[in-house]
Enzyme design. Sequence first.
Site, PDB file in Angstrom:
ATOM      1  N   ASP A 154      -3.059   2.916  -2.780  1.00 36.07           N
ATOM      2  CA  ASP A 154      -2.133   4.015  -3.066  1.00 36.07           C
ATOM      3  C   ASP A 154      -1.985   4.211  -4.570  1.00 36.07           C
ATOM      4  O   ASP A 154      -1.370   3.390  -5.251  1.00 36.07           O
ATOM      5  CB  ASP A 154      -0.767   3.721  -2.437  1.00 36.07           C
ATOM      6  CG  ASP A 154       0.224   4.855  -2.616  1.00 36.07           C
ATOM      7  OD1 ASP A 154      -0.216   5.977  -2.931  1.00 36.07           O
ATOM      8  OD2 ASP A 154       1.430   4.628  -2.443  1.00 36.07           O
ATOM      9  N   ASP A 376      -3.773  12.141  -6.192  1.00 35.02           N
ATOM     10  CA  ASP A 376      -3.157  11.229  -5.225  1.00 35.02           C
ATOM     11  C   ASP A 376      -4.210  10.812  -4.203  1.00 35.02           C
ATOM     12  O   ASP A 376      -4.687  11.639  -3.422  1.00 35.02           O
ATOM     13  CB  ASP A 376      -1.979  11.926  -4.541  1.00 35.02           C
ATOM     14  CG  ASP A 376      -1.223  11.021  -3.574  1.00 35.02           C
ATOM     15  OD1 ASP A 376      -1.573   9.834  -3.479  1.00 35.02           O
ATOM     16  OD2 ASP A 376      -0.290  11.510  -2.921  1.00 35.02           O
TER      17      ASP A 376
END
Length: 505
Positions: A154, A376
Amino acid sequence: MSAMKSQSAMASSLVLCLVSLLMATISTTTCSPQELNPDVNSDPTDRPSGSTGRPETAEMSGGPWRSIQAEMVHKDHPLRAAPGSLSFKERAERDFQSSRRRLEVLRSRQERWLAGGGGLPTYVSNMTTSANEEEYVMMISLGTPAQNFLAIVDTGSDLTWLQCQPCADCFPQADPLYDPSRSSSHANLTCADSACQWFTSQYPDFTHPNCPLESGSSSNASCNFFYAYGDASNTTGDIAIDTIHLTSTDGAVVDVPNFLFGCSQSSFSDSGLFSNDGIVGLGRGGISFPTQLGASFGYIFSYCLVPATGVATQTSQLIFGSAATSNATGIQYTPILSNSTFYFVGLQAISVAGQPLGIPSSVFANNDTDSRTYFDSGATFTYLHPQALDALVTALVAAIPFPQIPITINGVDYCWNASGLTDADIAARVPTVSFNFTGANYDLSYDNTFLTFDDASFCLVIFSVPLGSASIIGNHQQRNVYMVYDLANSQIGFVPRNCDDSVSV
């Protein structure tokens, strides 16, 4: 995302296969850094500009040091999913549902900020939790002797954490929980430790009130954490250190002691955000995975994501250290705009077929939340400011020489019919979309911009973000692009690359 529902045999096979991927051919050579720097007030000029000033792992002796490599495994790879369990169209529909959930997460974040900030979001998604949101995992090996886990990769968070024994409220996972009692190199931090005092000062919203924020505390209470995510998911436990075992690009085992991580004893998520064994935080903060390893391996990492057609058969390479740029010929860089966890960049304009669209500059002001853009790895698709998406769609509708068709897939809004043509034929007739960042152009291939289905229909996979939320460049738009995150020089680089080919380092 929902918790993984693997059979025990498959789970064991998964860990063994990943261990084989990452560590089967490595030598027994090990090297160790010095202890964590105890001086939390050391001179910041001693660190690269991208470093955030945490107590660091000191440079390893005997350099120049080797780089580190790992494999990113997509949720549709056989190591994580039953072969043939979903068709390509079914996987796409699942990803569209995940994208809709992501929009709801962004809506919750917007409501939180509009309410004045602080606290957890008040909006809770009412969608089913069966949409498995986490995209990529990597193996993390921790402890003495080593215990192996699969954790979500992440770039939008800092803390690396695992579920630990004893656990009061853990979500199901295929592997045994991390057991601190089995590791001779494990230690919980106390409030008196300088690293804990640094953590509480840098992350005051994510710390437990048992540790005072002022420096110089002599408390021997455990250094607790409370780490929350945008959809109200959260995890609680102890801040600890242990030896992490990594694999160098030349095949050797590298042991790094005193790696700081969260040892979680309780987790909550009604959105299905948590699955696998934990999360590896690749953000820019001082406790993130790349920042902690930066002093030893360089404050830089890269990855190359295989395209949508390859995620079910191949893994994607993740590299930390100087080897991240060893063969990135032609790479363009754009500055990272803030010192936050997120990788914010300056989106200046959007072009179709080389022509900038008439989007007001205020949409790309980059100085407030709803005008910012960040990369992201955890988001599947790209979300743009509504005004930017409207301009993009208008230009594409005018330029694409195929008829639009009624929406047949849940979650998408713009599709076209190119019956009888191959992907290559379609791509040759569809204009290229480019994101014009500060100092660099990010050209999207046809496969980055659209998804093609068996009937030769294709759909735009760029969506509208709620007003008040930042725009996101998702991982679908990053596939077949060599991505470099250069924390030391506060810049992100990219260059088109066939990620199906192995990246030599």
